[in-house]
Design a protein around this motif. Structure first.
Motif, mmCIF file in Angstrom:
data_model
loop_
_atom_site.group_PDB
_atom_site.id
_atom_site.type_symbol
_atom_site.label_atom_id
_atom_site.label_comp_id
_atom_site.label_asym_id
_atom_site.label_seq_id
_atom_site.Cartn_x
_atom_site.Cartn_y
_atom_site.Cartn_z
ATOM 1 N N VAL A 29 0.857 -1.190 0.000
ATOM 2 C CA VAL A 29 0.000 0.000 0.000
ATOM 3 C C VAL A 29 0.891 1.237 0.000
ATOM 4 O O VAL A 29 1.747 1.392 0.871
ATOM 5 C CB VAL A 29 -0.923 0.035 1.249
ATOM 6 C CG1 VAL A 29 -1.729 1.340 1.270
ATOM 7 C CG2 VAL A 29 -1.842 -1.174 1.256
ATOM 8 N N LEU A 30 0.677 2.094 -0.996
ATOM 9 C CA LEU A 30 1.465 3.321 -1.089
ATOM 10 C C LEU A 30 0.678 4.456 -0.462
ATOM 11 O O LEU A 30 -0.289 4.943 -1.042
ATOM 12 C CB LEU A 30 1.779 3.633 -2.559
ATOM 13 C CG LEU A 30 2.671 4.849 -2.822
ATOM 14 C CD1 LEU A 30 4.026 4.672 -2.161
ATOM 15 C CD2 LEU A 30 2.839 5.081 -4.315
ATOM 16 N N SER A 31 1.049 4.835 0.748
ATOM 17 C CA SER A 31 0.355 5.953 1.390
ATOM 18 C C SER A 31 1.338 6.704 2.268
ATOM 19 O O SER A 31 2.355 6.161 2.686
ATOM 20 C CB SER A 31 -0.821 5.449 2.227
ATOM 21 O OG SER A 31 -0.323 4.698 3.310
ATOM 22 N N LEU A 32 1.015 7.947 2.523
ATOM 23 C CA LEU A 32 1.912 8.792 3.317
ATOM 24 C C LEU A 32 1.485 8.765 4.779
ATOM 25 O O LEU A 32 0.306 8.897 5.088
ATOM 26 C CB LEU A 32 1.877 10.230 2.792
ATOM 27 C CG LEU A 32 2.230 10.406 1.319
ATOM 28 C CD1 LEU A 32 2.309 11.886 0.963
ATOM 29 C CD2 LEU A 32 3.527 9.711 0.972
ATOM 30 N N ALA A 33 2.458 8.595 5.672
ATOM 31 C CA ALA A 33 2.159 8.501 7.092
ATOM 32 C C ALA A 33 2.541 9.778 7.830
ATOM 33 O O ALA A 33 2.224 9.926 9.010
ATOM 34 C CB ALA A 33 2.885 7.315 7.716
ATOM 35 N N HIS A 34 3.219 10.693 7.160
ATOM 36 C CA HIS A 34 3.732 11.872 7.869
ATOM 37 C C HIS A 34 3.987 12.976 6.847
ATOM 38 O O HIS A 34 4.365 12.710 5.706
ATOM 39 C CB HIS A 34 5.043 11.488 8.575
ATOM 40 C CG HIS A 34 5.500 12.488 9.598
ATOM 41 N ND1 HIS A 34 6.133 13.669 9.263
ATOM 42 C CD2 HIS A 34 5.421 12.488 10.951
ATOM 43 C CE1 HIS A 34 6.419 14.336 10.374
ATOM 44 N NE2 HIS A 34 5.991 13.649 11.412
ATOM 45 N N ASN A 35 3.768 14.229 7.301
ATOM 46 C CA ASN A 35 4.015 15.375 6.414
ATOM 47 C C ASN A 35 5.419 15.357 5.822
ATOM 48 O O ASN A 35 5.638 15.798 4.694
ATOM 49 C CB ASN A 35 3.828 16.688 7.181
ATOM 50 C CG ASN A 35 2.362 17.001 7.458
ATOM 51 O OD1 ASN A 35 1.475 16.423 6.834
ATOM 52 N ND2 ASN A 35 2.110 17.911 8.384
ATOM 53 N N ALA A 36 6.372 14.851 6.590
ATOM 54 C CA ALA A 36 7.758 14.836 6.114
ATOM 55 C C ALA A 36 7.882 14.017 4.829
ATOM 56 O O ALA A 36 8.711 14.322 3.964
ATOM 57 C CB ALA A 36 8.680 14.266 7.195
ATOM 58 N N GLU A 37 7.054 12.987 4.694
ATOM 59 C CA GLU A 37 7.106 12.172 3.477
ATOM 60 C C GLU A 37 6.621 12.976 2.275
ATOM 61 O O GLU A 37 7.187 12.891 1.181
ATOM 62 C CB GLU A 37 6.275 10.895 3.666
ATOM 63 C CG GLU A 37 6.850 10.019 4.778
ATOM 64 C CD GLU A 37 6.067 8.748 5.027
ATOM 65 O OE1 GLU A 37 6.604 7.843 5.686
ATOM 66 O OE2 GLU A 37 4.901 8.649 4.585
ATOM 67 N N PHE A 38 5.578 13.754 2.473
ATOM 68 C CA PHE A 38 5.104 14.637 1.405
ATOM 69 C C PHE A 38 6.196 15.632 1.007
ATOM 70 O O PHE A 38 6.465 15.836 -0.188
ATOM 71 C CB PHE A 38 3.847 15.383 1.897
ATOM 72 C CG PHE A 38 3.348 16.429 0.949
ATOM 73 C CD1 PHE A 38 2.587 16.072 -0.160
ATOM 74 C CD2 PHE A 38 3.619 17.769 1.157
ATOM 75 C CE1 PHE A 38 2.112 17.041 -1.039
ATOM 76 C CE2 PHE A 38 3.151 18.746 0.283
ATOM 77 C CZ PHE A 38 2.399 18.382 -0.817
ATOM 78 N N LEU A 39 6.837 16.220 1.992
ATOM 79 C CA LEU A 39 7.861 17.237 1.716
ATOM 80 C C LEU A 39 9.067 16.627 1.003
ATOM 81 O O LEU A 39 9.640 17.232 0.093
ATOM 82 C CB LEU A 39 8.287 17.918 3.022
ATOM 83 C CG LEU A 39 7.158 18.721 3.693
ATOM 84 C CD1 LEU A 39 7.549 19.149 5.103
ATOM 85 C CD2 LEU A 39 6.782 19.939 2.851
ATOM 86 N N ALA A 40 9.446 15.426 1.408
ATOM 87 C CA ALA A 40 10.583 14.772 0.756
ATOM 88 C C ALA A 40 10.246 14.422 -0.696
ATOM 89 O O ALA A 40 11.077 14.581 -1.599
ATOM 90 C CB ALA A 40 10.987 13.516 1.538
ATOM 91 N N LEU A 41 9.005 13.959 -0.936
ATOM 92 C CA LEU A 41 8.593 13.668 -2.317
ATOM 93 C C LEU A 41 8.566 14.956 -3.146
ATOM 94 O O LEU A 41 8.958 14.961 -4.315
ATOM 95 C CB LEU A 41 7.207 13.007 -2.340
ATOM 96 C CG LEU A 41 7.131 11.557 -1.880
ATOM 97 C CD1 LEU A 41 5.689 11.065 -1.929
ATOM 98 C CD2 LEU A 41 8.015 10.657 -2.754
ATOM 99 N N GLN A 42 8.109 16.034 -2.544
ATOM 100 C CA GLN A 42 8.092 17.328 -3.236
ATOM 101 C C GLN A 42 9.497 17.744 -3.661
ATOM 102 O O GLN A 42 9.699 18.317 -4.728
ATOM 103 C CB GLN A 42 7.532 18.401 -2.302
ATOM 104 C CG GLN A 42 6.076 18.729 -2.521
ATOM 105 C CD GLN A 42 5.692 20.057 -1.897
ATOM 106 O OE1 GLN A 42 6.317 20.513 -0.940
ATOM 107 N NE2 GLN A 42 4.661 20.685 -2.435
ATOM 108 N N ARG A 43 10.467 17.468 -2.777
ATOM 109 C CA ARG A 43 11.850 17.821 -3.086
ATOM 110 C C ARG A 43 12.328 17.047 -4.321
ATOM 111 O O ARG A 43 12.980 17.601 -5.200
ATOM 112 C CB ARG A 43 12.733 17.496 -1.864
ATOM 113 C CG ARG A 43 14.196 17.730 -2.055
ATOM 114 C CD ARG A 43 14.608 19.126 -1.609
ATOM 115 N NE ARG A 43 15.913 19.484 -2.164
ATOM 116 C CZ ARG A 43 17.081 19.043 -1.701
ATOM 117 N NH1 ARG A 43 17.119 18.254 -0.648
ATOM 118 N NH2 ARG A 43 18.212 19.419 -2.270
ATOM 119 N N VAL A 44 11.973 15.767 -4.381
ATOM 120 C CA VAL A 44 12.319 14.963 -5.553
ATOM 121 C C VAL A 44 11.606 15.515 -6.791
ATOM 122 O O VAL A 44 12.213 15.723 -7.848
ATOM 123 C CB VAL A 44 11.937 13.481 -5.342
ATOM 124 C CG1 VAL A 44 12.203 12.665 -6.598
ATOM 125 C CG2 VAL A 44 12.706 12.897 -4.161
#
Lengths: 87, 87
Positions: A29-44
């Motif tokens: 399951v691909l899901s985000l558990a924390h805002n930091a994961e969103f921010l890291a993906l945004q950086r990529v």
């Protein structure tokens, strides 16, 4: 068109993404558990966008379709997390 | 601990991931539409794992928690796609 693209991450971003991908591998399951994961993906994503701003010869849809086909050539079945009907 | 980490991608992988992240930005839904997206994410994950194999000083849970907190410091609310209760 064939040169490699380099993405730079801080160690924190790498740790956070590694945990995200590890969870995906364990649960399918691909899901985000924390805002930091969103921010890291945004950086990529931001670095990819910057690198890929070069003009494409074909239409964007064709560029994506061909890149997907080349990348997934020989992969049998449906990979974990794939929900679209384009696969 | 603070050095940058470099991830190398082919142009096809970069195009496929850029489309995935662009779709996530437009829809706030993180899902895979094609096997190629799974394979490109795997390529990133494999490189992260290889880079992060160095021994951690703290437990893995603490390493992830601290990295998340540092990265998301100052981010208000819940980011798109975040479904966990850890955020």
């Amino acid at each position: 068109m064939k040169h490699d693209i380099s993405i730079s991450l801080s160690q924190d971003e790498a740790i956070v993404l590694s945990e995200l991908f590890g969870r995906f591998e364990r649960t399918d399951v691909l899901s985000l558990a924390h805002n930091a994961e969103f921010l890291a993906l945004q950086r990529v994503a931001a670095q990819l966008d910057k690198t890929l701003l070069e003009p494409f010869e074909a239409s964007y849809a064709d560029v994506v379709r061909l890149a997907r086909e080349r990348l997934a050539a020989g992969f049998e079945g449906r990979a974990p997390g794939v929900t679209g009907d384009e696969a």
